[in-house]
Write an enzyme that holds these catalytic residues in place. Sequence first.
Site, mmCIF file in Angstrom:
data_model
loop_
_atom_site.group_PDB
_atom_site.id
_atom_site.type_symbol
_atom_site.label_atom_id
_atom_site.label_comp_id
_atom_site.label_asym_id
_atom_site.label_seq_id
_atom_site.Cartn_x
_atom_site.Cartn_y
_atom_site.Cartn_z
ATOM 1 N N ASP A 27 0.939 -1.122 -0.115
ATOM 2 C CA ASP A 27 -0.025 -0.107 0.085
ATOM 3 C C ASP A 27 0.878 1.276 0.038
ATOM 4 O O ASP A 27 0.521 2.220 -0.724
ATOM 5 C CB ASP A 27 -0.985 0.067 1.273
ATOM 6 C CG ASP A 27 -1.995 -1.164 1.026
ATOM 7 O OD1 ASP A 27 -3.001 -0.613 0.316
ATOM 8 O OD2 ASP A 27 -1.913 -2.475 1.473
ATOM 9 N N ASN A 37 1.579 -2.907 4.324
ATOM 10 C CA ASN A 37 0.792 -3.858 3.423
ATOM 11 C C ASN A 37 -0.176 -4.399 4.391
ATOM 12 O O ASN A 37 -0.082 -4.296 5.603
ATOM 13 C CB ASN A 37 1.699 -5.165 2.636
ATOM 14 C CG ASN A 37 0.704 -5.751 1.754
ATOM 15 O OD1 ASN A 37 0.029 -4.990 0.685
ATOM 16 N ND2 ASN A 37 0.791 -7.061 1.498
ATOM 17 N N LYS A 38 -1.062 -5.091 3.913
ATOM 18 C CA LYS A 38 -2.173 -5.764 4.906
ATOM 19 C C LYS A 38 -1.539 -6.695 5.865
ATOM 20 O O LYS A 38 -0.705 -7.188 5.965
ATOM 21 C CB LYS A 38 -2.996 -6.786 3.927
ATOM 22 C CG LYS A 38 -3.734 -6.238 2.761
ATOM 23 C CD LYS A 38 -4.642 -4.860 3.146
ATOM 24 C CE LYS A 38 -5.303 -4.528 1.852
ATOM 25 N NZ LYS A 38 -4.662 -3.085 1.414
#
Length: 140
Positions: A27, A37-38
């Site tokens: 991201d 990121n996630k």
Amino acid sequence: PHVIVPDNAGAYLMSKGMVDVVIVGADRIAANGDTANKIGTFEKAIIAKEFGIPFYVAAPSSTFDFSLSDGGAIPIEERSPDEILYQSGPDESGLNHRIRVANHTSSALNPAFDVTPAEYITAFITEKGITSASGGKFSF
């Protein structure tokens, strides 16, 4: 052919030699290569490093944010606890229901992202090619 596995099976599968490479998205990527990121990406990176499995981040070059010196400057979104405490889905008749899956006295903490330090990333894959993650020096 494919199979669906629980997210938490990553370490087991890597330890059994069932994973050749890990490729994740991003991201936001800080100037030094730290990557948001996630949630759960960081733990996969740690496990991949432990088992000598290459860990790549695939993202457009626009994901790099050179105004952020490192991952500590990346804001981490906290999402609604309801995403953890409740599930929705159809029953056997096809009717959708929302049910609480945790004790009524439980609360939840729901960070949407984590930050993987650059030292765990083998390289970045962008539309401009593959570039090393070491030292925050990117070749694009």
